[in-house]
Design a protein around this motif. Sequence first.
Motif, PDB file in Angstrom:
ATOM      1  N   ASP A   1     -40.157 -11.840  -9.754  1.00 38.11           N
ATOM      2  CA  ASP A   1     -41.112 -12.064 -10.851  1.00 38.11           C
ATOM      3  C   ASP A   1     -42.532 -11.679 -10.474  1.00 38.11           C
ATOM      4  O   ASP A   1     -43.495 -12.396 -10.767  1.00 38.11           O
ATOM      5  CB  ASP A   1     -41.033 -13.523 -11.342  1.00 38.11           C
ATOM      6  CG  ASP A   1     -39.735 -13.773 -12.105  1.00 38.11           C
ATOM      7  OD1 ASP A   1     -39.327 -12.874 -12.862  1.00 38.11           O
ATOM      8  OD2 ASP A   1     -39.129 -14.830 -11.926  1.00 38.11           O
TER       9      ASP A   1
ATOM     10  N   THR B   1     -32.641  -9.580 -11.138  1.00 43.99           N
ATOM     11  CA  THR B   1     -32.491 -10.683 -10.191  1.00 43.99           C
ATOM     12  C   THR B   1     -31.034 -10.783  -9.743  1.00 43.99           C
ATOM     13  O   THR B   1     -30.751 -10.944  -8.556  1.00 43.99           O
ATOM     14  CB  THR B   1     -32.947 -12.009 -10.854  1.00 43.99           C
ATOM     15  OG1 THR B   1     -34.315 -11.845 -11.242  1.00 43.99           O
ATOM     16  CG2 THR B   1     -32.825 -13.179  -9.913  1.00 43.99           C
ATOM     17  N   THR B   2     -30.116 -10.651 -10.697  1.00 44.81           N
ATOM     18  CA  THR B   2     -28.683 -10.755 -10.375  1.00 44.81           C
ATOM     19  C   THR B   2     -28.295  -9.686  -9.357  1.00 44.81           C
ATOM     20  O   THR B   2     -27.620  -9.987  -8.366  1.00 44.81           O
ATOM     21  CB  THR B   2     -27.850 -10.590 -11.674  1.00 44.81           C
ATOM     22  OG1 THR B   2     -28.340 -11.517 -12.635  1.00 44.81           O
ATOM     23  CG2 THR B   2     -26.383 -10.830 -11.430  1.00 44.81           C
TER      24      THR B   2
ATOM     25  N   PRO C   1     -36.880  -7.038 -19.010  1.00 47.91           N
ATOM     26  CA  PRO C   1     -36.215  -8.329 -18.812  1.00 47.91           C
ATOM     27  C   PRO C   1     -34.754  -8.304 -19.269  1.00 47.91           C
ATOM     28  O   PRO C   1     -34.390  -7.551 -20.180  1.00 47.91           O
ATOM     29  CB  PRO C   1     -37.020  -9.285 -19.697  1.00 47.91           C
ATOM     30  CG  PRO C   1     -38.355  -8.640 -19.859  1.00 47.91           C
ATOM     31  CD  PRO C   1     -38.101  -7.164 -19.828  1.00 47.91           C
ATOM     32  N   GLY C   2     -33.948  -9.084 -18.589  1.00 44.84           N
ATOM     33  CA  GLY C   2     -32.557  -9.279 -19.005  1.00 44.84           C
ATOM     34  C   GLY C   2     -31.617  -8.151 -18.653  1.00 44.84           C
ATOM     35  O   GLY C   2     -30.477  -8.118 -19.109  1.00 44.84           O
ATOM     36  N   LEU C   3     -32.064  -7.213 -17.816  1.00 42.69           N
ATOM     37  CA  LEU C   3     -31.174  -6.107 -17.458  1.00 42.69           C
ATOM     38  C   LEU C   3     -30.424  -6.375 -16.158  1.00 42.69           C
ATOM     39  O   LEU C   3     -29.648  -5.546 -15.689  1.00 42.69           O
ATOM     40  CB  LEU C   3     -31.957  -4.790 -17.358  1.00 42.69           C
ATOM     41  CG  LEU C   3     -32.436  -4.235 -18.694  1.00 42.69           C
ATOM     42  CD1 LEU C   3     -33.260  -2.979 -18.503  1.00 42.69           C
ATOM     43  CD2 LEU C   3     -31.246  -3.944 -19.610  1.00 42.69           C
ATOM     44  N   GLY C   4     -30.677  -7.526 -15.551  1.00 41.66           N
ATOM     45  CA  GLY C   4     -29.895  -7.893 -14.359  1.00 41.66           C
ATOM     46  C   GLY C   4     -30.591  -7.598 -13.044  1.00 41.66           C
ATOM     47  O   GLY C   4     -29.921  -7.474 -12.003  1.00 41.66           O
TER      48      GLY C   4
ATOM     49  N   LYS D   1     -19.048 -14.100 -11.816  1.00 37.91           N
ATOM     50  CA  LYS D   1     -19.664 -13.288 -10.756  1.00 37.91           C
ATOM     51  C   LYS D   1     -20.100 -11.939 -11.340  1.00 37.91           C
ATOM     52  O   LYS D   1     -19.484 -11.453 -12.296  1.00 37.91           O
ATOM     53  CB  LYS D   1     -18.732 -13.188  -9.564  1.00 37.91           C
ATOM     54  CG  LYS D   1     -17.728 -12.090  -9.534  1.00 37.91           C
ATOM     55  CD  LYS D   1     -17.088 -12.118  -8.151  1.00 37.91           C
ATOM     56  CE  LYS D   1     -16.302 -10.916  -7.773  1.00 37.91           C
ATOM     57  NZ  LYS D   1     -15.250 -10.414  -8.550  1.00 37.91           N
ATOM     58  N   PRO D   2     -21.183 -11.386 -10.796  1.00 45.06           N
ATOM     59  CA  PRO D   2     -21.721 -10.156 -11.399  1.00 45.06           C
ATOM     60  C   PRO D   2     -20.699  -9.023 -11.458  1.00 45.06           C
ATOM     61  O   PRO D   2     -19.870  -8.880 -10.560  1.00 45.06           O
ATOM     62  CB  PRO D   2     -22.862  -9.779 -10.446  1.00 45.06           C
ATOM     63  CG  PRO D   2     -23.203 -11.015  -9.720  1.00 45.06           C
ATOM     64  CD  PRO D   2     -21.957 -11.844  -9.652  1.00 45.06           C
ATOM     65  N   VAL D   3     -20.772  -8.251 -12.529  1.00 46.08           N
ATOM     66  CA  VAL D   3     -19.907  -7.081 -12.666  1.00 46.08           C
ATOM     67  C   VAL D   3     -20.565  -5.933 -11.907  1.00 46.08           C
ATOM     68  O   VAL D   3     -21.787  -5.732 -12.009  1.00 46.08           O
ATOM     69  CB  VAL D   3     -19.772  -6.677 -14.162  1.00 46.08           C
ATOM     70  CG1 VAL D   3     -18.804  -5.520 -14.323  1.00 46.08           C
ATOM     71  CG2 VAL D   3     -19.352  -7.860 -15.002  1.00 46.08           C
TER      72      VAL D   3
ATOM     73  N   MET E   1     -23.868 -11.111 -21.908  1.00 47.89           N
ATOM     74  CA  MET E   1     -23.251 -12.242 -21.205  1.00 47.89           C
ATOM     75  C   MET E   1     -23.511 -13.539 -21.961  1.00 47.89           C
ATOM     76  O   MET E   1     -22.640 -14.397 -22.061  1.00 47.89           O
ATOM     77  CB  MET E   1     -23.783 -12.357 -19.767  1.00 47.89           C
ATOM     78  CG  MET E   1     -23.474 -11.157 -18.895  1.00 47.89           C
ATOM     79  SD  MET E   1     -21.760 -10.687 -18.872  1.00 47.89           S
ATOM     80  CE  MET E   1     -21.075 -11.967 -17.853  1.00 47.89           C
TER      81      MET E   1
ATOM     82  N   GLY F   1     -27.799  -8.936 -20.140  1.00 48.84           N
ATOM     83  CA  GLY F   1     -28.172 -10.354 -20.229  1.00 48.84           C
ATOM     84  C   GLY F   1     -27.772 -10.915 -21.596  1.00 48.84           C
ATOM     85  O   GLY F   1     -27.166 -11.988 -21.697  1.00 48.84           O
TER      86      GLY F   1
ATOM     87  N   VAL G   1     -25.552  -0.844 -11.193  1.00 46.70           N
ATOM     88  CA  VAL G   1     -25.721  -1.790 -10.083  1.00 46.70           C
ATOM     89  C   VAL G   1     -25.262  -1.137  -8.772  1.00 46.70           C
ATOM     90  O   VAL G   1     -25.921  -1.266  -7.739  1.00 46.70           O
ATOM     91  CB  VAL G   1     -24.946  -3.109 -10.356  1.00 46.70           C
ATOM     92  CG1 VAL G   1     -24.925  -4.001  -9.129  1.00 46.70           C
ATOM     93  CG2 VAL G   1     -25.565  -3.846 -11.534  1.00 46.70           C
TER      94      VAL G   1
HETATM   95  N1  LIG Z   1     -24.020  -7.203 -13.263  1.00 44.43           N
HETATM   96  C1  LIG Z   1     -23.934  -8.310 -14.025  1.00 44.43           C
HETATM   97  N2  LIG Z   1     -22.735  -8.855 -14.283  1.00 44.43           N
HETATM   98  C2  LIG Z   1     -22.633  -9.955 -15.053  1.00 44.43           C
HETATM   99  N3  LIG Z   1     -23.669 -10.591 -15.602  1.00 44.43           N
HETATM  100  C3  LIG Z   1     -24.892 -10.099 -15.366  1.00 44.43           C
HETATM  101  C4  LIG Z   1     -25.103  -8.934 -14.567  1.00 44.43           C
HETATM  102  N4  LIG Z   1     -26.424  -8.683 -14.525  1.00 44.43           N
HETATM  103  C5  LIG Z   1     -27.010  -9.648 -15.259  1.00 44.43           C
HETATM  104  N5  LIG Z   1     -26.099 -10.492 -15.755  1.00 44.43           N
HETATM  105  C6  LIG Z   1     -26.357 -11.657 -16.610  1.00 44.43           C
HETATM  106  O1  LIG Z   1     -27.514 -11.383 -17.378  1.00 44.43           O
HETATM  107  C7  LIG Z   1     -28.449 -12.442 -17.290  1.00 44.43           C
HETATM  108  C8  LIG Z   1     -29.834 -11.858 -17.042  1.00 44.43           C
HETATM  109  O2  LIG Z   1     -29.843 -11.260 -15.758  1.00 44.43           O
HETATM  110  P1  LIG Z   1     -31.095 -11.388 -14.770  1.00 44.43           P
HETATM  111  O3  LIG Z   1     -31.688 -12.742 -14.839  1.00 44.43           O
HETATM  112  O4  LIG Z   1     -30.634 -10.885 -13.458  1.00 44.43           O
HETATM  113  O5  LIG Z   1     -32.072 -10.349 -15.450  1.00 44.43           O
HETATM  114  P2  LIG Z   1     -33.539  -9.947 -15.013  1.00 44.43           P
HETATM  115  O6  LIG Z   1     -33.615  -8.462 -15.197  1.00 44.43           O
HETATM  116  O7  LIG Z   1     -33.876 -10.489 -13.693  1.00 44.43           O
HETATM  117  O8  LIG Z   1     -34.397 -10.647 -16.153  1.00 44.43           O
HETATM  118  P3  LIG Z   1     -35.912 -11.200 -16.098  1.00 44.43           P
HETATM  119  O9  LIG Z   1     -36.806  -9.997 -16.142  1.00 44.43           O
HETATM  120  O10 LIG Z   1     -36.001 -12.027 -17.338  1.00 44.43           O
HETATM  121  O11 LIG Z   1     -36.074 -11.994 -14.830  1.00 44.43           O
HETATM  122  C9  LIG Z   1     -28.030 -13.340 -16.148  1.00 44.43           C
HETATM  123  O12 LIG Z   1     -27.986 -14.643 -16.601  1.00 44.43           O
HETATM  124  C10 LIG Z   1     -26.666 -12.876 -15.754  1.00 44.43           C
HETATM  125  O13 LIG Z   1     -25.720 -13.853 -16.103  1.00 44.43           O
END
Ligand SMILES: Nc1ncnc2c1ncn2[C@@H]1O[C@H](COP(=O)(O)OP(=O)(O)OP(=O)(O)O)[C@@H](O)[C@H]1O
Length: 372
Positions: free
Chosen positions: A205, A119-120, A114-117, A75-77, A312, A309, A82
């Motif tokens: 997106d 969507t999460t 990208p990959g900074l979380g 689960k997200p941290v 993890m 991202g 955040v």
């Molecule tokens: N707060 C969090 N706690 C734990 N894991 C996280 C957290 N935020 C992101 N992650 C992990 O990092 C990965 C990338 O996050 P996410 O897909 O939300 O990034 P994004 O910014 O939407 O990227 P993109 O631009 O590629 O869509 C996810 O697979 C998730 O497992």
Amino acid sequence: MSPRGRTAAASEDPQWRKLPLDNLTLTKKEGFGSFAEAPAAAHPEAHTRAQLKGLGEQALACYNDDRNRWHANMKPVRTKEVDLLHEHLNEIFNASLRQGRQQAKSAAAIDAFPGLGKTTAALAFAKDVHNRLIAKDGRFTAAGHERWPVCRVGMTGDTRMKDFNWALLEFFAHAGRNSGTANMFAYQALDCVTSCETKLIIVDDLQFLHFQSKSGTELSNHFKFIANEFPVMLLFIGHDLRGKGLYLDHQLERRVTPLGLEPFRIEDEQGRLQWRSLLLALEQRLVRAEKYPGMLADDLFARTTGHIGSLMTLLMRACERAIRTGEERVTRELLSRIRLDAAAERLRAEWEVALQSGTKTSRPARLKGTAT
Ligand SMILES: Nc1ncnc2c1ncn2[C@@H]1O[C@H](COP(=O)(O)OP(=O)(O)OP(=O)(O)O)[C@@H](O)[C@H]1O
Ligand SMILES: [Mg+2]
């Protein structure tokens, strides 16, 4: 029966859960409902090496599978970034709930690399909105429709206005989504949103949209139409939305609040403490027979440059390898053998030199001199 009485009774009976419909993807309401209402997964118990030896072959395979699944779906941290983002989102959302129907609703855009979380974090917020409004107002509206507080749409390479409205209808499984004009779809979507009392539409997106193209202009006008006519908050998510032209439209520029997410930084003590506290929180969650005394803060920073991202992914792969090989320990040497995304690998050597030479450190001052 009063509407309140009806919703209270109906909320105990979520019919959609029993239907043989898609509950896997977030492109449909059932999938979103399953995601939002899923109970928290149970943390697999940690076993010692001796306990692992005592397990039979099949029990060990099941236990390892449980651990790997746990690591892959943690689960997200709640990081500081955040928390701050959620605070802004809640403010904007709560204000939009209270606005009258005649007022144009606010919108927000999470714009970050990208990959900074993004969507999460947005989905964690959406999950909270879904559960909060259903708990408060019931699973069904006063008119007897299913209540769906959140609708989520993902953009693809060439999403046009009609495709976008179709995706809204697809989310709600509207019967009219198989034929019709773009305008018909728009009004049917408005009908779904008002009937299901949707309060938040997430458009993920959005960077796929070129706002200066014909379809981009058409869709950005459509977003204004939604803000004017739909009683919802719009939440856009994407990377380089400003560069792609989201704010070239002056009305959108005045309506959309830009929000962001940053990678972890180790330039100052506060940043190093935040990085350390993230690693400590994650260390509690990893299930291995042998824990390292304190996570390898510098090594993990060099490998991920503070991108959650990549971090993890690295931990998930490292744990999978430690479990598969029986090492049961995420060591410096094991970490060095894991391959990561191209961006992380590109920056790795430079950061390894800086951290190993002491030019930079990811360790807070109060921990210097202690083993990590
Ligand atoms: N707060 C969090 N706690 C734990 N894991 C996280 C957290 N935020 C992101 N992650 C992990 O990092 C990965 C990338 O996050 P996410 O897909 O939300 O990034 P994004 O910014 O939407 O990227 P993109 O631009 O590629 O869509 C996810 O697979 C998730 O497992
Ligand atoms: Mg994303």
